[in-house]
Design a protein around this motif. Sequence first.
Motif, PDB file in Angstrom:
ATOM      1  N   TRP A 229       0.834  -1.210   0.000  1.00 47.05           N
ATOM      2  CA  TRP A 229       0.000   0.000   0.000  1.00 47.05           C
ATOM      3  C   TRP A 229       0.869   1.261   0.000  1.00 47.05           C
ATOM      4  O   TRP A 229       0.549   2.248  -0.647  1.00 47.05           O
ATOM      5  CB  TRP A 229      -0.924  -0.019   1.224  1.00 47.05           C
ATOM      6  CG  TRP A 229      -2.132  -0.906   1.067  1.00 47.05           C
ATOM      7  CD1 TRP A 229      -2.800  -1.186  -0.090  1.00 47.05           C
ATOM      8  CD2 TRP A 229      -2.827  -1.623   2.098  1.00 47.05           C
ATOM      9  NE1 TRP A 229      -3.867  -2.024   0.166  1.00 47.05           N
ATOM     10  CE2 TRP A 229      -3.913  -2.309   1.498  1.00 47.05           C
ATOM     11  CE3 TRP A 229      -2.648  -1.747   3.489  1.00 47.05           C
ATOM     12  CZ2 TRP A 229      -4.812  -3.096   2.231  1.00 47.05           C
ATOM     13  CZ3 TRP A 229      -3.536  -2.527   4.211  1.00 47.05           C
ATOM     14  CH2 TRP A 229      -4.600  -3.207   3.586  1.00 47.05           C
TER      15      TRP A 229
ATOM     16  N   LEU B 290       2.039   2.027  -3.469  1.00 46.91           N
ATOM     17  CA  LEU B 290       0.988   2.609  -4.310  1.00 46.91           C
ATOM     18  C   LEU B 290       0.708   4.055  -3.927  1.00 46.91           C
ATOM     19  O   LEU B 290       0.570   4.927  -4.788  1.00 46.91           O
ATOM     20  CB  LEU B 290      -0.294   1.771  -4.186  1.00 46.91           C
ATOM     21  CG  LEU B 290      -0.224   0.373  -4.819  1.00 46.91           C
ATOM     22  CD1 LEU B 290      -1.451  -0.441  -4.433  1.00 46.91           C
ATOM     23  CD2 LEU B 290      -0.107   0.472  -6.340  1.00 46.91           C
ATOM     24  N   GLU B 291       0.632   4.317  -2.655  1.00 45.52           N
ATOM     25  CA  GLU B 291       0.317   5.679  -2.213  1.00 45.52           C
ATOM     26  C   GLU B 291       1.491   6.617  -2.438  1.00 45.52           C
ATOM     27  O   GLU B 291       1.307   7.819  -2.631  1.00 45.52           O
ATOM     28  CB  GLU B 291      -0.140   5.652  -0.752  1.00 45.52           C
ATOM     29  CG  GLU B 291      -1.536   5.009  -0.672  1.00 45.52           C
ATOM     30  CD  GLU B 291      -2.043   4.752   0.726  1.00 45.52           C
ATOM     31  OE1 GLU B 291      -1.232   4.761   1.669  1.00 45.52           O
ATOM     32  OE2 GLU B 291      -3.267   4.544   0.864  1.00 45.52           O
TER      33      GLU B 291
ATOM     34  N   ARG C 234      -5.404  -1.855  -4.341  1.00 46.69           N
ATOM     35  CA  ARG C 234      -6.178  -0.621  -4.179  1.00 46.69           C
ATOM     36  C   ARG C 234      -7.614  -0.927  -3.757  1.00 46.69           C
ATOM     37  O   ARG C 234      -8.200  -0.215  -2.943  1.00 46.69           O
ATOM     38  CB  ARG C 234      -6.177   0.180  -5.481  1.00 46.69           C
ATOM     39  CG  ARG C 234      -4.839   0.850  -5.765  1.00 46.69           C
ATOM     40  CD  ARG C 234      -4.891   1.639  -7.070  1.00 46.69           C
ATOM     41  NE  ARG C 234      -3.595   2.232  -7.376  1.00 46.69           N
ATOM     42  CZ  ARG C 234      -3.120   3.339  -6.803  1.00 46.69           C
ATOM     43  NH1 ARG C 234      -3.847   3.983  -5.902  1.00 46.69           N
ATOM     44  NH2 ARG C 234      -1.930   3.803  -7.146  1.00 46.69           N
TER      45      ARG C 234
ATOM     46  N   MET D  33      -8.505  -3.433  -1.974  1.00 48.35           N
ATOM     47  CA  MET D  33      -8.430  -3.868  -0.574  1.00 48.35           C
ATOM     48  C   MET D  33      -8.348  -2.689   0.383  1.00 48.35           C
ATOM     49  O   MET D  33      -8.606  -2.837   1.582  1.00 48.35           O
ATOM     50  CB  MET D  33      -7.202  -4.766  -0.400  1.00 48.35           C
ATOM     51  CG  MET D  33      -7.103  -5.481   0.926  1.00 48.35           C
ATOM     52  SD  MET D  33      -8.393  -6.756   1.134  1.00 48.35           S
ATOM     53  CE  MET D  33      -7.947  -7.355   2.781  1.00 48.35           C
ATOM     54  N   MET D  34      -7.980  -1.518  -0.114  1.00 52.56           N
ATOM     55  CA  MET D  34      -7.905  -0.339   0.755  1.00 52.56           C
ATOM     56  C   MET D  34      -9.251  -0.044   1.408  1.00 52.56           C
ATOM     57  O   MET D  34      -9.314   0.691   2.388  1.00 52.56           O
ATOM     58  CB  MET D  34      -7.420   0.878  -0.025  1.00 52.56           C
ATOM     59  CG  MET D  34      -5.933   0.841  -0.353  1.00 52.56           C
ATOM     60  SD  MET D  34      -5.430   2.365  -1.215  1.00 52.56           S
ATOM     61  CE  MET D  34      -3.765   1.888  -1.759  1.00 52.56           C
TER      62      MET D  34
ATOM     63  N   LYS E 173     -13.648   4.024  -7.673  1.00 52.84           N
ATOM     64  CA  LYS E 173     -12.316   4.315  -8.182  1.00 52.84           C
ATOM     65  C   LYS E 173     -11.731   3.112  -8.911  1.00 52.84           C
ATOM     66  O   LYS E 173     -11.002   3.259  -9.897  1.00 52.84           O
ATOM     67  CB  LYS E 173     -11.412   4.719  -7.011  1.00 52.84           C
ATOM     68  CG  LYS E 173     -10.202   5.506  -7.421  1.00 52.84           C
ATOM     69  CD  LYS E 173      -9.456   6.058  -6.209  1.00 52.84           C
ATOM     70  CE  LYS E 173      -8.020   6.373  -6.586  1.00 52.84           C
ATOM     71  NZ  LYS E 173      -7.157   6.565  -5.417  1.00 52.84           N
TER      72      LYS E 173
END
Lengths: 323, 323, 323, 323
Positions: free
Chosen positions: B181, B184-185, D250, D252-253, D307
Amino acid sequence: MPMHDTDLSRFSGVIPPVIIPLKGDRSLDRDAFRVSIDRMIDAGVTGLFFLGSSGEVVFLTDEQRLEVIEVALDIVAGRVPVLVGIIDMETMRVIDQAKRVSRYPIDALVATAPFYALGGPHENERHFRQIREHTDLPLFAYDLPVSVHTKLDPNMLIRLGKDGVIQGVKDSSGDDVTFRWLVLENEDAGHPLQLLSGHEVVVDGALLGGADGSVPGLANIDPHAYVEQWNAAKAGDWGRVTKIQDHLARLMMMTRKVTATVGFGAGVGAFKTALWQMGIFNTNQMREPVQALTGDDVRSIVQVLRKQGMVPKDSLINFDWDC
Amino acid sequence: MPMHDTDLSRFSGVIPPVIIPLKGDRSLDRDAFRVSIDRMIDAGVTGLFFLGSSGEVVFLTDEQRLEVIEVALDIVAGRVPVLVGIIDMETMRVIDQAKRVSRYPIDALVATAPFYALGGPHENERHFRQIREHTDLPLFAYDLPVSVHTKLDPNMLIRLGKDGVIQGVKDSSGDDVTFRWLVLENEDAGHPLQLLSGHEVVVDGALLGGADGSVPGLANIDPHAYVEQWNAAKAGDWGRVTKIQDHLARLMMMTRKVTATVGFGAGVGAFKTALWQMGIFNTNQMREPVQALTGDDVRSIVQVLRKQGMVPKDSLINFDWDC
Amino acid sequence: MPMHDTDLSRFSGVIPPVIIPLKGDRSLDRDAFRVSIDRMIDAGVTGLFFLGSSGEVVFLTDEQRLEVIEVALDIVAGRVPVLVGIIDMETMRVIDQAKRVSRYPIDALVATAPFYALGGPHENERHFRQIREHTDLPLFAYDLPVSVHTKLDPNMLIRLGKDGVIQGVKDSSGDDVTFRWLVLENEDAGHPLQLLSGHEVVVDGALLGGADGSVPGLANIDPHAYVEQWNAAKAGDWGRVTKIQDHLARLMMMTRKVTATVGFGAGVGAFKTALWQMGIFNTNQMREPVQALTGDDVRSIVQVLRKQGMVPKDSLINFDWDC
Amino acid sequence: MPMHDTDLSRFSGVIPPVIIPLKGDRSLDRDAFRVSIDRMIDAGVTGLFFLGSSGEVVFLTDEQRLEVIEVALDIVAGRVPVLVGIIDMETMRVIDQAKRVSRYPIDALVATAPFYALGGPHENERHFRQIREHTDLPLFAYDLPVSVHTKLDPNMLIRLGKDGVIQGVKDSSGDDVTFRWLVLENEDAGHPLQLLSGHEVVVDGALLGGADGSVPGLANIDPHAYVEQWNAAKAGDWGRVTKIQDHLARLMMMTRKVTATVGFGAGVGAFKTALWQMGIFNTNQMREPVQALTGDDVRSIVQVLRKQGMVPKDSLINFDWDC
C-alpha cells in the motif's frame, strides 16, 4: 570489580523516582527541582532515584543527564541515598553511562536488561555481569518489560544476587506472582537483594508480601502518604496501610483521565500537571517529542487532586504559563 | 531545516547494511573491513548503510560509532552513497547522534521511531519533524517494530514525505501488505519517498511490487547475487530474479541453524561466521554481551555455505582464532 | 432477561476452579472426582467453579461438558454454589453453551470476552449484553487476557455491573493495578459486582485490597489453607493471612519445576500430578493433545509437596498407572 | 487413518474463503449466497473454502455451520472442490467438528493450531496427528497467528507433510519470509504440501515465489481479477500479474477506510458492504456481536469501489435495508 563495602539495608522504604520540572523552554527548572526534592525529603522519604524512566532518562542527552545529577546532588546534599539510572541500549553503552555518572558521589546504579537488539537469557545475564566488572557501586536490576520487552528471570536474579553482581531489584514488571516468588527465594538465599516494587497502586500488597520498599512515581505528588504507609507497615497496622493505599490508588486515577495521548505523555504528563497545579512546579512542560497536557486533561487532573484533598476545593486552574 | 538539494534516485538498488568485523579483542578489524567493503563495491552495490541494526549500532559507544564512520568513509572514498544510522531512544538523543555524525561527509541519515518510553502516533510524527529541524541531510525512516515495538503508520510516512521531512523508508517491518500500500500511495503522491525493503529473503516480491531497492544484510555474504538480481529486475526478467532469490533464501537458512542463542546473536552471528569461514573476516567475534558462535553452529553454517557454493566443497573449518 | 432474585454475597470466599481427574483412557474418573470435591467442601470452600480454564473446558466436547456438570452436581448436592464456565469463541456460541448448561440447577455462569476473531470494545460490551438477553442466571465476566488476548476495560465492567448485565468478575488478568481500581470503583457504584481474584499466589494482597474472594486452582491441592486464610482475613489477622500465603506460594512453585512442556500442560499438569501423588487422583492423565507429566517432572513436584508437608517425607512415588 | 486416494493438485489456483450473506434478521440469505457462489465459479475460481475465519465460522453455532455446508454444497453441486474449516479450541473439539462436517461430500478439512489454552510445540504437532487419526480427508493446516497466537513451525509442517498427516497449508501468518522457506523445503521434500497464501494484497509475490495458489477474501468482490492473475502467472506474464495486483491492492484499501470498529467488523464488514453495494448481497448485516457498517464507512467503501471500477461512477448508495 567487587562492590565496595556498604549497608544495603539503606535501600529500603520509600524511594521516589524523581520527576523533573522544566521551564517553558524545556530547560531544567532548578528552583522547582529544589522545592520538590526538599518537600520529599522533609516528608521522610528514604532515598531518591534520579534518571529513571519517569525521570526522563531516555529523553535526555548525555550532557543533560549529568546536569540533572549535578543539580540533584547539590540539592540532596547527602540527606538520603541517591540512586541513578544508567539506561542505555546494550552493555557497552550502559557501562559508558555508568562510568560517566560514577564521577559523582552517588550511592547506587540502576540498569535494565539490554534492549533494541533481540537476545536471550545468556545475553541478559552476561550483561549484568559485565556491568559489575566496571563498577564497585551497588547495582539494581530494573525489571521493566513494558519498555525493554524482556522479563528478568527470577532464578537469574537470585543467582546474580548470590554472586554479588546485583544488590537489588526495582520491579516494575507488573508480575506480582513472580515478585512474590522472588521475595521467598531471596529469603532462602539469605536476602542478598533489596527488593523494591515500582507499582504505586498496590504497594500495600507488596509490603504485606515482604517487599523491602517501593519506588512510587506518585510519591512526587504525595510523599507524606507513602512515608506514613511505610511506617504503618513496619508497625503491622495493615488496616492503616490499606486505607492510605486506597487514597493513593484514587490519586493515581489522574493518569487514566488523560485523553490527548498515551503512555509516558499521559502518565508522567499527569504527574507534572498535578505538581504544577499544586504550585510545586512552575509548568507541566515535557521533553520532545512529548507535549504538555492542556485544557480538559488539566481540568480532569485537578478534579482528582481536589477529590483527594491535594488542592483546595476552590483552587483555580493556573494557566499562567502558555503550554 | 529544509533538505539540501540532492538526487534521491541515488538511493535505490542494493544498499547492504554493513556487518562489522572485529578482532579477537573486540576492536574494529580495519583490514577485514576494507576487504569486505571493497568486495561489495566491486560487486556493484549502489550504496552502503553503516550503523544499522546489523551494523551493531546499539552495541557501540558514541566514540566507537564515530570510529566506524571515519574508517568506513576512508575506505568507501566516495565510490557509493553512505547512509548512517542515528539510532537512539528519544528525539533529543537522536538529534544529538545526527549532529555528531553530520560532521562527516555522509549522504543520508536513518532513524527509527522513538522507543523505550511508551508513546503514541503524535509523538512518532513529531519525532521525525523535530529531527528534520536539525539536519539538511536526506532522512530515512527505519520501520523496525521488532526492535522499537512501533509499526510506522503508512499515512504518516506519506505525509512526512510530501512535507519534505523524510525522503525514504527502510522497511524491516515484515508487513508486506502495508508495504505494498505504501508503494501505491507513494506513487499517487508523486514518489516523494525512496522505498527500500529490508527483508533479504523476499526481495523478489518487493521489487515486483515496486520497491526502489533493498537493504539486505545477506548482501555482505553474496553481494554479486543481489546486484545481478537487481539488474534482472530492471530488465524485467522475473524468472531470473526469482531463481536468484531461491539461492539467497537458501543461503539465509544459515540463520536458522543456530542453536546457541536467538535474535541478534543468531542472525548477525551467522553472518559473521560465514564471512569468517569464507576468508573475508578474520574472526566471528561479537560485541558484548553477545558471544561468538562455536562448534556445531559453525559447522552447520559451513554446510549451508557449501551447499550454496559459497565455499569449496572440501573447505576445512578454520578454527585459527580462539573464539 | 433480568437476573432472577438471588443473594450475590454467596459468591465470595474461596471458590476453587475444579481440576478434573481422568482414568488412563482419558474418561472421567467419577470416584476420584467425588473424593476431591468432598475434600474441598469438607475443608470449607464456599463455592466450586466447574468448566473453567483449568477445568479443561476447551478440551471437552459439548457432550463431555454436560457429563462433567451432571456428575459434579450429583456430588455437590447443593452443599455449595456451583459456577459453570460457558467458554466459546463468539457470542452466539457462548449463548448456545449457556442454554445447554442452564438445563441443570447451577448457580451462575462464567463467560470470557469473545476471542479468535479480532474485535474492539464495542464488540466486547455487546457480547456480554447479548448473553444477558438469554439467561436469568448470575453472570461473571472472566478476565483472562492470556487466553483471549483482550483485557476487559474496568469502566465497561462497572457499567455492565450497574446495568445488571454482569454480577461479578473473575480476574485472572494478572493486572493487580487495574483490579485495585476496579475494587474502588465498584465500591463507589454500590458494589454491584462480586470481585474474585484468580491469582492463587497473591491472594493475600487481593484480600487486603478489598477482593470479595478468590478462585485459586491451587485450592484443589490445599483447600484447608485457603479456607483458613479467608477466615484470617475476615478476622483482620494479616500476619496469619500472609504466613499462609507464603506456604501456598511455595506450594505453587511446583508449576515452575516442569521441563517437559509449558502452559496448561505444565500448570494443570503439575496440579494433577500433585493430586495423584497425594492419593486423591488415581492418575495424572491429561486431555489430548496434552500429555501427562512423567519422570523427573513428577519427582520435582513430589519434592515440593514434601517440603510443604503435603505428603509424608518418605512417600514413594507411585508409578502404578502407566502414564 | 490414512488419507483416501486423491489428486492434491486440485487444491491450487484461486480458492476464495466464502463470505456469508445474511438477511436483516441475521439468518442466512440463500438467494444471495447462490448469486455470489455462482459468480465466483463462473469467473473461474478453482475451489471454495467455507467456514473459514472470514466465513464467520467462530460466530456460528454448530447447527448454523451445518446449514452453511448443506446450502453451499447444494449450490456448488460439484463444480469445484469444497474445503471446510473445522475451527475449534482444542483437539477433541476439532475432531468433533471434523466428524460432523464429514457426513457431507466435502473435499478437504482446514484446521488451525489449538488455541485458548497455552501450549507448546509438542501439543501443536500432536494436535494435527490426532486429527489425522479421525479422518481420511485431505487436511490443511491453517496458519493464523493473529487469531490463535501460535505461528506454525515450518519444520513441523514439512514433517507432517512427509508423514501424510497434512496435505497443505493455508498461510495467513503474514510472515512471507518463513513462507518462502516453506516453499523451498516443500520442493526438497517432493512437494507433499499444497501451499496457499491467504494474503490477498501480495499474491503476486507469493506466486512468483512458488505458492500453489491463494485463498483471497477479496476474491468474493473481484473473482475475475484473481483468476486472470492466476492465469497470467501460469503464463509467466509477471508484468500483467503485478498490474492486476495493483488494482486488487487498491480495492483492498476499502478495509482501511472503516472508522467504526476494528478487526473482523472492519475487514469482513467492508467486504459485505461492498458486495451489498455491488448488488450481490441484499444487506451488509453481520453476526452478533458485530454490527453492520453504516454512514460514512459505507460511503468511503463505495468511493473505493468506484475508483476501481467495481460500481458505476454514478451509483447511488443503496440504503434500502435498515442496518
